[in-house]
Design a protein around this motif. Structure first.
Motif, mmCIF file in Angstrom:
data_model
loop_
_atom_site.group_PDB
_atom_site.id
_atom_site.type_symbol
_atom_site.label_atom_id
_atom_site.label_comp_id
_atom_site.label_asym_id
_atom_site.label_seq_id
_atom_site.Cartn_x
_atom_site.Cartn_y
_atom_site.Cartn_z
ATOM 1 N N LEU A 270 0.774 -1.567 -0.131
ATOM 2 C CA LEU A 270 -0.149 -0.105 0.362
ATOM 3 C C LEU A 270 1.047 1.295 0.265
ATOM 4 O O LEU A 270 0.261 1.989 -0.319
ATOM 5 C CB LEU A 270 -0.979 -0.077 1.394
ATOM 6 C CG LEU A 270 -2.199 -1.143 1.094
ATOM 7 C CD1 LEU A 270 -2.939 -1.066 2.481
ATOM 8 C CD2 LEU A 270 -2.794 -0.752 0.091
ATOM 9 N N LEU A 271 2.245 1.196 0.658
ATOM 10 C CA LEU A 271 2.997 2.762 0.828
ATOM 11 C C LEU A 271 3.085 2.788 -0.613
ATOM 12 O O LEU A 271 3.241 3.248 -1.808
ATOM 13 C CB LEU A 271 4.192 2.125 2.109
ATOM 14 C CG LEU A 271 4.980 3.484 1.119
ATOM 15 C CD1 LEU A 271 4.500 4.351 2.018
ATOM 16 C CD2 LEU A 271 6.236 2.701 2.899
ATOM 17 N N GLY A 272 3.747 1.528 -1.187
ATOM 18 C CA GLY A 272 4.111 1.601 -2.605
ATOM 19 C C GLY A 272 2.835 2.227 -3.734
ATOM 20 O O GLY A 272 3.591 2.951 -4.948
ATOM 21 N N ILE A 273 2.068 1.675 -3.628
ATOM 22 C CA ILE A 273 0.719 2.103 -4.286
ATOM 23 C C ILE A 273 0.412 3.371 -3.827
ATOM 24 O O ILE A 273 0.484 4.788 -5.537
ATOM 25 C CB ILE A 273 -0.455 1.339 -4.127
ATOM 26 C CG1 ILE A 273 -0.139 0.278 -4.374
ATOM 27 C CG2 ILE A 273 -1.928 2.635 -4.633
ATOM 28 C CD1 ILE A 273 -1.437 -0.611 -4.232
ATOM 29 N N GLY A 274 0.698 4.182 -2.893
ATOM 30 C CA GLY A 274 0.592 5.630 -2.135
ATOM 31 C C GLY A 274 2.122 6.550 -3.238
ATOM 32 O O GLY A 274 1.390 7.680 -4.100
ATOM 33 N N LEU A 275 2.630 6.387 -2.675
ATOM 34 C CA LEU A 275 4.112 6.603 -3.897
ATOM 35 C C LEU A 275 3.908 7.118 -5.190
ATOM 36 O O LEU A 275 4.512 7.830 -6.040
ATOM 37 C CB LEU A 275 5.533 6.215 -3.177
ATOM 38 C CG LEU A 275 5.712 5.956 -1.943
ATOM 39 C CD1 LEU A 275 7.126 4.716 -1.578
ATOM 40 C CD2 LEU A 275 6.872 7.542 -1.315
ATOM 41 N N THR A 276 3.630 5.944 -5.434
ATOM 42 C CA THR A 276 3.315 6.043 -7.118
ATOM 43 C C THR A 276 2.217 6.671 -7.676
ATOM 44 O O THR A 276 2.068 7.338 -8.137
ATOM 45 C CB THR A 276 2.860 4.928 -7.917
ATOM 46 O OG1 THR A 276 3.466 3.426 -6.840
ATOM 47 C CG2 THR A 276 2.783 4.423 -9.268
ATOM 48 N N VAL A 277 0.727 6.812 -7.219
ATOM 49 C CA VAL A 277 0.281 7.673 -6.791
ATOM 50 C C VAL A 277 0.502 9.686 -6.437
ATOM 51 O O VAL A 277 -0.291 10.320 -7.732
ATOM 52 C CB VAL A 277 -1.122 8.089 -5.872
ATOM 53 C CG1 VAL A 277 -2.133 8.921 -6.226
ATOM 54 C CG2 VAL A 277 -1.658 6.421 -6.354
ATOM 55 N N ALA A 278 1.686 9.722 -6.207
ATOM 56 C CA ALA A 278 2.205 11.072 -5.786
ATOM 57 C C ALA A 278 2.809 10.727 -7.048
ATOM 58 O O ALA A 278 3.198 11.932 -7.535
ATOM 59 C CB ALA A 278 2.700 11.021 -4.478
ATOM 60 N N SER A 279 3.374 9.841 -7.426
ATOM 61 C CA SER A 279 4.431 10.463 -8.925
ATOM 62 C C SER A 279 3.900 10.717 -10.027
ATOM 63 O O SER A 279 3.910 11.490 -10.371
ATOM 64 C CB SER A 279 5.078 8.803 -8.749
ATOM 65 O OG SER A 279 6.303 9.162 -7.575
ATOM 66 N N VAL A 280 2.520 9.866 -9.798
ATOM 67 C CA VAL A 280 1.086 10.446 -11.107
ATOM 68 C C VAL A 280 0.943 11.851 -11.060
ATOM 69 O O VAL A 280 0.771 12.321 -12.181
ATOM 70 C CB VAL A 280 0.937 9.704 -11.261
ATOM 71 C CG1 VAL A 280 -0.023 9.083 -12.385
ATOM 72 C CG2 VAL A 280 1.027 7.667 -11.590
ATOM 73 N N GLY A 281 0.837 11.676 -10.560
ATOM 74 C CA GLY A 281 -0.175 12.935 -9.442
ATOM 75 C C GLY A 281 1.128 14.252 -10.068
ATOM 76 O O GLY A 281 0.290 15.183 -10.534
#
Length: 416
Positions: A270-281
């Motif tokens: 879930l942390l990895g997903i969160g960091l990916t979401v931030a990068s995409v944003g």
């Protein structure tokens, strides 16, 4: 007194709503984009394997992380030196040689027989990175029309983000069957290609006019630093740059992962997903933000952007649960993208062409100070006072950037 801004583009578009097609007409801009993607991809290739490769020499965790730190540390201390160097040898040569130095460093890393060889090779790469990135930003500020400056900076930043976002996946895939050395070889090849493209496709240096040349340039390569630091607008840009990098390195990449594990009880997935979401944003908004600051102005975007950034940072204090965390990370990425192009655009507005390399060197120094200081200071605050102190401190720094944006004059050149 401010230097004459870089607005000497007689053919600057008169349209107040610039488009990407206009940027493609800027000499060498498409080549610069390609260089950014290629080098960003190569950088991303080696990021996930550097600690593992270091530990393959039988060293501990501290020594392995020192490999990461030495690259950033050398880049930090090199920024002020490469600024005058860029102004002296020209932006095209600086981009080309910077890329080739990073490539040579990566090739030496691939061949490293010992840990100390690896550490030294990565340090040399830090100098090449400072030269390459400083020259690429300087080239963007000098060649893009004033009415497209924000969009140009945002687009160049997005090219590196695209490459570095996909790089870790490719690097991990290469390391699995081929071994830990091969991603460094591929990175070296990517930098070599980027260097050749820079020498052959980027515009060459223009002959400086009599007004552009610093009187003591040949005797003192650091001339002009004092004057650069006397302008309110440049100081605002430096604080903005430091605040963005502080928040990225200190919060997003250091404190937030620990906060997600210790407070929210989230696992690595879930942390990895969160960091990916931030990068995409961040990637989604960096180009539109560049366009916005060319249309609405630097000052209002700075005030609103950094104030919103502070609110997002404070919002982590009240987070509870997975979905609020993912939403907050998305907002984190969006405000990062919104504020990222602003400092460089302000520098381009207020600094003359002859001092552009020096100014970008100072700007990158401020950014790297934030990158290095953020994790150290916030880590100490978390240990001593808890996670809330880290979020509040970062919000205060972001609000200071917003306050400086309020006090600065609008630097966006008037529409031609």
């Amino acid at each position: 007194m401010l230097d004459p801004p870089m607005t000497d583009h007689d053919n600057a578009p008169t349209d107040s709503r610039p488009g990407l097609a206009d940027l493609r007409e800027v000499p060498g801009f498409t080549a610069a984009l390609a260089i950014g993607v290629v080098v960003g991809l190569g950088f991303g290739l080696v990021i996930p394997i550097i600690p593992a490769f270091a530990r393959s020499f039988g060293v501990g965790v501290f020594a392995a992380t020192a490999i990461v730190s030495v690259f950033a540390g050398v880049r930090l201390v090199s920024n002020l030196a490469v600024g005058p160097l860029i102004d002296t040898i020209g932006m095209r040569r600086a981009v080309g040689w910077g890329a080739l130095i990073v490539g040579a460093s990566s090739l030496a890393s691939a061949a490293a027989p010992t840990y100390w060889w690896f550490l030294f090779a990565r340090g040399i790469g830090g100098f090449g990175s400072a030269l390459f990135l400083g020259a690429l930003v300087t080239l963007t500020l000098v060649t893009a029309p004033a009415s497209l400056r924000g969009r140009a900076v945002g687009t160049i930043q997005s090219s590196f983000l695209i490459g570095s976002s996909f790089g870790p996946t490719v690097g991990g895939a290469l390391a699995e069957p081929l071994g830990l050395r091969w991603p460094f070889v591929v990175y070296a090849a990517a930098c070599g290609i980027a260097g050749l493209v820079a020498f052959s496709r980027l515009p060459g240096p223009e002959a400086p006019t009599e007004d552009d040349v610093l009187p003591d340039r040949s005797r003192n390569p650091f001339a002009g630093f004092g004057q650069l630091l006397r302008t309110r607008e440049l100081i605002a840009a430096l604080v903005m740059m430091a605040a963005v990098r502080w928040t990225l390195s200190g919060l997003r990449f250091s404190v937030v992962p620990l906060f997600a594990e210790d407070v929210l009880s989230l696992g690595p997935a879930l942390l990895g997903i969160g960091l990916t979401v931030a990068s995409v944003g961040q990637l989604l908004l960096v180009v539109p933000a560049g366009r916005l600051i060319d249309i609405r102005g630097r000052r209002p975007v700075g005030v609103i952007g950094f104030t919103t950034f502070a609110v997002v940072a404070l919002g982590f204090v009240v987070l509870d649960g997975t979905w609020p965390f993912l939403v907050a990370m998305g907002a984190f990425g969006l405000v990062t993208g919104a504020t990222n192009p602003l400092p460089a655009a302000i520098v381009g507005d207020v600094v003359s062409k002859d001092r552009a390399g020096r100014a970008v060197g100072v700007l990158n120094t401020a950014g790297d100070l934030g990158s290095v200081g953020g994790p150290l200071v916030l880590g100490a605050l978390v240990e001593g006072f808890g996670f809330t102190s880290a979020f509040v401190t970062t919000a205060a720094l972001l609000l200071a950037a917003a306050a400086l944006a309020i006090r600065m004059r609008e630097t966006m050149p008037a529409t031609v």
